[in-house]
Scaffold this motif. Structure first.
Motif, PDB file in Angstrom:
ATOM      1  N   SER A 101       0.831  -1.207   0.000  1.00 43.47           N
ATOM      2  CA  SER A 101       0.000   0.000   0.000  1.00 43.47           C
ATOM      3  C   SER A 101       0.870   1.264   0.000  1.00 43.47           C
ATOM      4  O   SER A 101       1.767   1.397  -0.832  1.00 43.47           O
ATOM      5  CB  SER A 101      -0.960  -0.056   1.188  1.00 43.47           C
ATOM      6  N   GLU A 125      -0.383  -4.087  -4.051  1.00 42.39           N
ATOM      7  CA  GLU A 125      -1.476  -3.118  -4.182  1.00 42.39           C
ATOM      8  C   GLU A 125      -1.020  -1.674  -3.920  1.00 42.39           C
ATOM      9  O   GLU A 125      -1.477  -1.022  -2.980  1.00 42.39           O
ATOM     10  CB  GLU A 125      -2.644  -3.516  -3.278  1.00 42.39           C
ATOM     11  N   VAL A 167      -9.816  -0.496   0.827  1.00 44.66           N
ATOM     12  CA  VAL A 167      -8.506  -0.749   1.438  1.00 44.66           C
ATOM     13  C   VAL A 167      -8.576  -1.794   2.544  1.00 44.66           C
ATOM     14  O   VAL A 167      -7.687  -1.872   3.389  1.00 44.66           O
ATOM     15  CB  VAL A 167      -7.871   0.556   1.969  1.00 44.66           C
ATOM     16  N   HIS A 245      -7.518  -6.307   0.758  1.00 42.28           N
ATOM     17  CA  HIS A 245      -6.307  -5.500   0.590  1.00 42.28           C
ATOM     18  C   HIS A 245      -5.108  -6.102   1.317  1.00 42.28           C
ATOM     19  O   HIS A 245      -3.967  -5.865   0.933  1.00 42.28           O
ATOM     20  CB  HIS A 245      -6.597  -4.093   1.112  1.00 42.28           C
TER      21      HIS A 245
END
Length: 264
Positions: A101, A125, A167, A245
């Motif tokens: 992330s 991601e 998320v 996520h």
């Protein structure tokens, strides 16, 4: 075992004076794998990788604002500061690096500055919007993310819940936000917007750094970002559903990651 690493002199595109170093925790034995979390802390982000400690040294970086590391510089998260911190951790050991992330942004910046400082990269991601062109779903994700970072808990409730779902922290209508989600939004509030990140990806590809780009198959916008990044850096690509996520917790991801690390 906990270590606090003093920052060495680093040639950077935007030099920082970081008097306090971030903290890291090393567990396991074997070749080193540095783990860089995003908006959630290391314990949440890397759940599912515990089995790797038998054959790998897992080095969890605690980004600024996540104790025991110091607070963020000027009180706000900044991927450029992250890049300097990550560069200090990896500069001498040339480890594998796995990032998730928001943590992928500083990781890619640090790796682009010195591609010889990493043995491999696993990018999970990333909010790296520019690699997906003008895709409308990606534009929507960026808009939601920018709003939450700018407005924090004052974000319109529907938009905030939509973003949290994307998320990995879905909240049912009418239910209060979980304490962990509230803490994450507060930490991110006022942070530097991911859309401003433009890491130079060409040096990573030109140097031949092995890259794995991973996603969880839960959000089309993130799939398109991951596909775009994989094309730019000539990466291996894996989709491992089952944990949203938080891809490291998905069934089979640890085994897939280990095969990639062992192949390098």
């Amino acid at each position: 075992m906990k270590f606090s690493l003093r920052r060495d002199a680093i040639v950077a595109e935007r030099p920082m004076m970081l008097e306090q170093a971030v903290s890291v925790v090393r567990e396991g034995s074997g070749p080193e794998v540095v783990l860089v979390h995003g908006g959630a802390g290391p314990t949440t982000t890397w759940a599912g990788l515990e089995s790797l400690r038998a054959r790998w040294t897992l080095t969890s970086v605690y980004r600024r604002g996540f104790p025991p590391s110091p607070p963020p510089v000027d009180g706000s998260q900044d991927f450029e500061v992250d890049a300097d911190d990550i560069a200090a951790v990896i500069s001498d050991t040339c480890p594998h690096v796995v990032a998730h992330s928001y943590g992928t942004l500083g990781t890619l910046i640090a790796a682009a500055r010195r591609p010889d400082s990493v043995r491999s990269l696993t990018i999970i991601e990333p909010p790296l919007y520019f690699v997906a062109g003008d895709d409308p779903l990606v534009a929507r994700l960026r808009q939601l993310g920018d709003t939450v970072l700018s407005d924090g808990l004052d974000t319109d409730t529907a938009r905030l819940r939509e973003f949290l779902t994307l998320v990995g922290s879905p909240v049912a209508d009418g239910q209060p936000l979980p304490a962990g989600a509230v803490a994450a939004v507060r930490r991110a509030h006022g942070g530097r917007l991911p859309g401003e990140a433009r890491p130079r990806l060409e040096p990573i590809r030109a140097h031949g750094v092995p890259v794995l780009v991973a996603s969880g198959g839960h959000a089309p916008a993130l799939e398109r970002i991951c596909d775009g990044l994989a094309g730019v850096v000539d990466a291996q690509r894996v989709v491992t559903p089952g944990a949203g996520h938080f891809v490291p917790a998905a069934p089979g991801f640890a085994e897939r990651l280990e095969r990639f690390l062992a192949s390098v």
